[in-house]
Design an enzyme around this catalytic site. Structure first.
Site, mmCIF file in Angstrom:
data_model
loop_
_atom_site.group_PDB
_atom_site.id
_atom_site.type_symbol
_atom_site.label_atom_id
_atom_site.label_comp_id
_atom_site.label_asym_id
_atom_site.label_seq_id
_atom_site.Cartn_x
_atom_site.Cartn_y
_atom_site.Cartn_z
ATOM 1 N N GLY A 1 -18.594 -3.944 -1.669
ATOM 2 C CA GLY A 1 -18.458 -4.058 -3.117
ATOM 3 C C GLY A 1 -17.712 -2.900 -3.749
ATOM 4 N N ARG A 2 -16.655 -2.448 -3.060
ATOM 5 C CA ARG A 2 -15.843 -1.314 -3.519
ATOM 6 C C ARG A 2 -16.708 -0.065 -3.750
ATOM 7 N NH1 ARG A 2 -10.866 -3.384 -4.194
ATOM 8 N NH2 ARG A 2 -10.690 -5.582 -4.783
ATOM 9 N N GLY A 3 -17.735 0.076 -2.940
ATOM 10 C CA GLY A 3 -18.573 1.267 -3.001
ATOM 11 C C GLY A 3 -19.915 1.060 -3.653
ATOM 12 N N SER B 1 -13.448 -5.503 1.224
ATOM 13 C CA SER B 1 -14.440 -4.909 0.315
ATOM 14 C C SER B 1 -15.858 -5.399 0.606
ATOM 15 C CB SER B 1 -14.069 -5.178 -1.154
ATOM 16 O OG SER B 1 -12.848 -4.564 -1.485
ATOM 17 N N PRO B 2 -16.321 -5.339 1.857
ATOM 18 C CA PRO B 2 -17.683 -5.806 2.156
ATOM 19 C C PRO B 2 -18.770 -4.935 1.552
ATOM 20 C CG PRO B 2 -16.742 -4.727 4.072
ATOM 21 C CD PRO B 2 -15.631 -4.850 3.075
ATOM 22 N N TYR C 1 0.841 -1.197 0.000
ATOM 23 C CA TYR C 1 0.000 0.000 0.000
ATOM 24 C C TYR C 1 0.877 1.248 0.000
ATOM 25 C CZ TYR C 1 -3.757 -3.209 1.421
ATOM 26 O OH TYR C 1 -4.657 -4.240 1.504
ATOM 27 N N HIS D 1 0.408 -12.166 0.540
ATOM 28 C CA HIS D 1 -0.603 -11.347 -0.144
ATOM 29 C C HIS D 1 -1.181 -12.038 -1.374
ATOM 30 C CE1 HIS D 1 -1.742 -6.824 -0.539
ATOM 31 N NE2 HIS D 1 -2.728 -7.589 -0.907
#
Length: 328
Positions: free
Chosen positions: A204-206, A201-202, A61, A122
């Site tokens: 859904g990435r927004g 991402s719970p 990151y 990862h």
């Protein structure tokens, strides 16, 4: 500490216990927009103050910068935080046993600590047998440099082989109402072996937050359009249509889409979601959503509304999806 701080749950069969919802730090690397370093550290300290003690980061990151920010935030509070970080994403050979220890040493330096609680591979290294990588990671546990180990984006057969080489505490996978594919593959294996699912991402990435209702709500230069096929053209329109019933249900129940989406993930056995955000207000809403279990009838209703495979498009570009599916 907030009154709504979440309960703590076991992390696999390790001796670690973590808050039932964690914090995923990837957004602090600027992937979804610029973040001031001071604001990032303040947010991380707010996370800890709230009672969320499970912070997930990675050496990749912002090329390690986010680990530095996490390290600054936990100074003087190391014993209050369960720190998870990851290594081995940027190319073949990074999972070789000779690369495992040096990668950890660099992460420890950036984090300003002498141990990591949960250390993940990862992505699977296609040039190195998983048993060799996990054996090297297990040595770090035996030396006290790492408390438990995990994997990310793996197949059931890889999980089994790795777990035989050294106990795996957690596997990190994308999991949400729009990404349920692991229910038919990975989840049964994790439950059989007593391994926790750490769900990234719970939302859904927004797509499940309610802040994206039309394709124009995703800017042309938004990194999601470039990196994630589900945000591309017709796929995005189809996925917005798929998400719409969630927004209608939230209005019907007088709640928010994020509370419903996060509550659904939390209802999955031995699953710890790690939503990421740059906003303290959004973070507080996530903590509040984790305060009470979702009504089982609502969970079943959401599962019917979002069947496995409802999303249009792959989660990642074809080359990465092929690598994930064919991991040795």
């Amino acid at each position: 500490m907030l009154e709504s701080s979440p309960d703590r749950v076991p992390l696999g069969r390790s001796d670690l216990r973590v808050s039932s919802v964690g914090y995923g730090s990837m957004p602090l690397g600027g992937i979804y927009g610029a973040v001031d370093d001071r604001a990032a550290v303040d947010l991380l300290r707010h996370v800890i103050d709230s009672g969320v003690d499970f912070i997930d980061t990675s050496s990749v990151y912002a090329e390690g910068r986010v680990e530095v920010l996490v390290g600054e935030a936990i100074q003087g509070r190391r014993d209050d935080v369960v720190v998870a970080t990851k290594f081995g994403m940027t190319g073949p050979g990074l999972g070789h046993p000779d690369r495992v220890r040096p990668a950890l040493v660099e992460s420890l330096r950036r984090l300003g600590t002498d141990y990591v609680d949960l250390y993940y591979l990862h992505q699977i290294d296609p040039t190195t047998p998983i048993e060799d990588t996990v054996w090297a990671m297990g040595e770090l546990v035996e030396e006290g440099l790492v408390r438990a180990i995990g994997l990310s984006e793996v197949t059931p057969s890889t999980i089994r082989r790795a777990h035989e080489a050294f106990p795996i505490a957690a596997v990190q996978e994308e999991y949400s109402l729009l990404a349920r594919e692991i229910e038919e593959t990975v989840l049964p294996t994790l439950r059989e072996l007593g391994i926790s699912l750490v769900a990234y991402s719970p939302f859904g990435r927004g797509l499940l937050t309610g802040r994206i209702r039309r394709p124009d709500d995703v800017a042309p230069d938004d990194v999601r359009r470039e990196r994630y096929p589900r945000f591309d053209g017709r796929a995005l329109r189809a996925n917005l249509a798929a998400a719409a019933p969630l927004f209608a249900l939230a209005e019907e129940l007088g709640t928010t889409p994020t509370e419903l989406a996060l509550g659904w993930v939390l209802a999955s056995h031995n699953t710890i979601p790690i939503p990421g955000t740059r906003s303290p207000a959004n973070f507080d809403a996530n903590v509040e959503a984790a305060r009470f279990p979702q009504d089982a009838a609502i969970t079943r209703r959401l599962s019917r509304m979002f069947p496995v495979g409802v999303a249009r498009g792959e989660r990642y570009p074809p080359n990465l999806m092929q690598r994930i599916r064919e991991a040795p």
